[in-house]
Write a protein that holds these residues in place. Structure first.
Motif, short mmCIF file in Angstrom:
data_model
loop_
_atom_site.label_atom_id
_atom_site.label_comp_id
_atom_site.label_asym_id
_atom_site.label_seq_id
_atom_site.Cartn_x
_atom_site.Cartn_y
_atom_site.Cartn_z
N SER A 47 -10.07 -6.82 4.77
CA SER A 47 -8.95 -7.16 5.43
C SER A 47 -8.35 -8.57 5.07
O SER A 47 -9.17 -9.64 4.89
N ASP A 48 -7.32 -8.74 5.22
CA ASP A 48 -6.47 -10.06 4.61
C ASP A 48 -6.37 -11.08 5.77
O ASP A 48 -6.18 -10.67 6.77
N ARG A 251 -4.72 2.74 4.28
CA ARG A 251 -4.62 1.39 4.27
C ARG A 251 -3.24 1.29 4.85
O ARG A 251 -2.77 0.45 5.60
N GLU A 252 -2.15 1.99 4.68
CA GLU A 252 -0.94 2.39 5.30
C GLU A 252 -1.08 2.73 6.92
O GLU A 252 -0.43 2.19 7.45
N HIS A 255 -2.28 -0.32 8.41
CA HIS A 255 -1.24 -1.04 9.01
C HIS A 255 -0.34 -0.75 10.13
O HIS A 255 0.01 -1.35 11.10
N TYR A 260 -3.21 -4.23 10.59
CA TYR A 260 -3.72 -5.36 9.73
C TYR A 260 -3.33 -4.91 8.30
O TYR A 260 -3.20 -3.65 8.10
N THR A 261 -3.10 -5.76 7.50
CA THR A 261 -2.98 -5.39 6.07
C THR A 261 -4.33 -5.74 5.28
O THR A 261 -5.16 -6.58 5.71
N THR A 262 -4.80 -4.94 4.32
CA THR A 262 -5.88 -5.03 3.65
C THR A 262 -5.64 -5.02 2.04
O THR A 262 -4.75 -4.64 1.70
N SER A 263 -6.82 -5.21 1.54
CA SER A 263 -6.88 -5.36 -0.05
C SER A 263 -8.06 -4.40 -0.42
O SER A 263 -8.88 -4.63 0.21
N LYS A 281 -4.23 -10.08 -3.96
CA LYS A 281 -4.25 -10.14 -2.67
C LYS A 281 -2.89 -10.80 -2.03
O LYS A 281 -2.38 -11.74 -2.66
N ASN A 283 -2.34 -7.38 0.63
CA ASN A 283 -1.73 -6.04 0.93
C ASN A 283 -1.66 -5.33 -0.37
O ASN A 283 -0.30 -5.14 -0.53
N SER A 284 -2.71 -5.32 -1.12
CA SER A 284 -2.60 -4.57 -2.37
C SER A 284 -3.79 -3.85 -2.84
O SER A 284 -4.90 -4.05 -2.00
#
Ligand code: DCP
Ligand code: CA
Length: 602
Positions: A47-48, A251-252, A255, A260-263, A281, A283-284
């Protein structure tokens, strides 16, 4: 140093002879190829700016708000918008605010005396408050649950509070067979039957699947990552692309449902997935294809690799006078093993992008739960211990009750109180934890207060600088949900009319003394959290008094643990065999040989 292995010679791609294995129908159709599966795909999802994201979401703020989380005067998480101002975790809060005057700094929640729940108070002071990470644990569990729900046939291993490894091999296999039914059956004219290679794979469209790390020659030719109609794709690349598609979808969903955005990093094993997860990073996601592994690894300073960062990395750098993975590739396996022991095979393999460690869900069941506080101001009057006991009790109550949502029969055998004076070794007292219906702050604090009294032994003054309160022997009770609930139900019926007002906090009974023997009769087996087998006493061992049976079961459990320990030692590739408590001196001797000495704390 006169080592013949000054590793400056150029490594060749022959060091990576397993990058394009021939994949046959047998590989595809085999059910359980485990870590040697040539179609294995693993991801690491992180998680970012995690704590900062938890606070942002709790406060319902716009994602563009620069926010940091502080713990006393230090920063522990910095959101990506705040990073744009040059703020990092190394900054002091004052400096961070200078860099970004609009910075929102949220202090991590704390427990304070008299409050059952942690909160965000205005009068935070390390002398009276204690940090709570409960929000982050809960949010982390929600994310992990989403991985598991999305991938019923995948394996999910929580790696830290905000990271998890996901084994995509099975879900991807299911998709391969569904999407390409022509490979699901061995063709009648296949020359070697099931051992015939699969037909050439379909072209892959990498668009929108993430950043694809390219081998140097393609990268330097300036081609884009979605170049894939290069005719050079393998079935493993197809597997990676399907995993990337599934990962992106999860991941979508995380979100949109949780915010949460994650990588993520997606590759053929855990080591490589972890390595490329932070390639880009936030979100990718990044995909490391087998063909890109050598160019990706060669320039990497090997001391940046997990496990090669500490003493072992220093020793390797010194021994061979080298710094990158490429440099070390010229050192032979024999050479590494002669210097670092048989177990050093994993070092040799890691450098070649090989990692056979499994993605395995760790038991959600921790044997103990600990709340601790280092006191900036020592406790001098024994009576001042009470406020800290209540604070630690509030944390344990919350954590146990959280855990009991998914494991209702979770029960601590004992409660332990440790106290330390300065640098002296800590003293502790423990007691059986009372059997109560609801584990409240009061129940825990009452039990802990008794321990505190024993520990301070009626002294007039003490000088305590650190207090810890723990539950130990946490287990899902062997009696099973039904019998424990049954036990409470009958008790409740008897007690409610008599003591309605206090029943929640009142210890009903201590298990050793009054549990009906029949409840123990069921406790003749346990489920091993490692191999998931139920290990049972023989029939003749399962008779006698409850204490005798419990004792035999404890012996059996310990012997079974030793079996796993021996197996770990035999199969260990990283030299870091978990040492069970009370390990014998014989074990220590075996461990300190070879590579293990680089991991043992002196
Ligand atoms: N953490 C902490 N103290 C540290 C490092 C981390 O308390 N020295 C906490 C706060 C982080 C969380 O752990 O939010 C996760 O750590 P990461 O290293 O994954 O860092 P972030 O998630 O904050 O940032 P990134 O986006 O770089 O992963
Ligand atoms: Ca993170």
């Amino acid at each position: 140093m006169n080592s013949p292995w000054k590793g400056k010679a150029k490594a060749t791609n022959q060091d990576y002879d397993d990058l394009r294995p021939t994949i046959t129908y047998r590989h595809l159709l085999s059910n359980n190829l485990g870590v040697r599966d040539p179609l294995r795909v693993v991801a690491l999802c992180d998680s970012d700016a995690f704590y900062a994201a938890c606070e942002r979401i709790r406060l319902e703020l716009d994602p563009s708000v620069p926010i940091v989380v502080q713990q006393w005067e230090s920063l522990i998480a910095v959101s990506y918008p705040a990073r744009e101002f040059g703020i990092s975790r190394m900054d002091k809060i004052k400096d961070a605010k200078k860099k970004c005057p609009n910075l929102l700094a949220v202090h991590v929640a704390t427990y304070k005396e008299g409050e059952k729940e942690p909160g965000y108070w205005t009068d935070i002071d390390t002398r009276t408050h204690k940090v709570s990470l409960d929000l982050y644990r809960r949010e982390s569990n929600k994310i992990i649950s989403m991985f598991k729900e999305a991938l019923p046939t995948g394996e999910v291993e929580k790696a830290s509070i905000d990271e998890a490894f996901i084994d995509f091999t099975r879900p991807v296999r299911e998709q391969l067979l569904e999407r390409y039914p022509y490979i699901a059956q061995v063709p009648v004219d296949a020359p070697n039957g099931i051992d015939s290679p699969l037909p050439p794979p379909p072209p892959i469209k990498w668009d929108d699947l993430g950043t694809v790390i390219l081998p140097e020659e393609i990268d330097s030719a300036g081609e884009q990552s979605n170049i894939e109609v290069d005719g050079d794709a393998t079935w493993h690349d197809v597997a990676l692309s399907i995993a990337a598609e599934l990962m992106r979808k999860i991941r979508e969903d995380i979100h949109s449902k949780l915010g949460y955005t994650t990588s993520a990093g997606i590759a053929r094993n855990k080591f490589l997935a972890k390595l490329c997860a932070s390639y880009k990073k936030p979100n990718s996601q990044t995909i490391l294809r087998n063909r890109a592994i050598p160019d990706y690894l060669h320039p990497l300073p090997f001391q940046k690799i997990r496990f090669l960062g500490g003493k072992l990395g220093d020793a390797l750098a010194k021994e061979y006078d080298v710094s990158t993975v490429g440099d070390l590739l010229t050192v032979s396996l024999d050479e590494i093993q002669s210097k670092f022991g048989e177990n050093a095979l994993w070092v040799y393999e890691f450098l070649r992008g090989i990692d056979r460690t499994e993605v395995k869900e760790k038991s959600a069941l921790f044997k103990s739960m600990l709340a601790s506080k280092n006191l900036p101001k020592p406790i001098i009057q024994p009576s001042d211990g009470h406020q800290w006991i209540r604070i630690l009790a509030a944390e344990l109550a919350l954590r146990l009750n959280d855990a009991r949502v998914s494991m209702p029969t979770l029960w601590p055998k004992s409660i332990v109180l440790h106290a330390r004076k300065g640098y002296e070794t800590s003293r502790s007292k423990q007691a059986t934890f009372p059997f109560v219906r609801n584990v409240t702050v009061d129940v825990i604090a009452t039990a802990a207060d008794k321990l505190w009294k024993d520990l301070t032994d009626d002294a007039k003054t003490v000088n305590i600088t650190s207090v810890q309160l723990a539950f130990t022997g946490l287990e899902k009770t062997e009696m099973g949900q039904k019998s424990i609930e049954g036990f409470f139900t009958t008790r409740d019926v008897q007690q409610t009319s008599l003591k309605r007002s206090r029943e929640d906090d009142e210890p009903l009974v201590s298990p050793e003394k009054t549990l009906p023997t029949s409840s123990y009769v069921e406790a003749v087996s346990f489920k091993c959290t490692r191999c998931r087998k139920t290990i049972a006493l023989r029939e003749d061992q399962a008779t006698g008094g409850p204490n005798e049976v419990a004792q035999r079961l404890a012996t059996l459990r310990s012997e079974h643990g030793d079996f796993h320990f021996a197996q770990d030692l035999a199969h260990s590739t990283d030299g870091s065999v978990p040492v069970p408590r009370g390990s014998s001196s014989k074990r220590k001797k075996v461990e300190s040989e070879g590579i293990a000495k680089f991991f043992i704390k002196k």
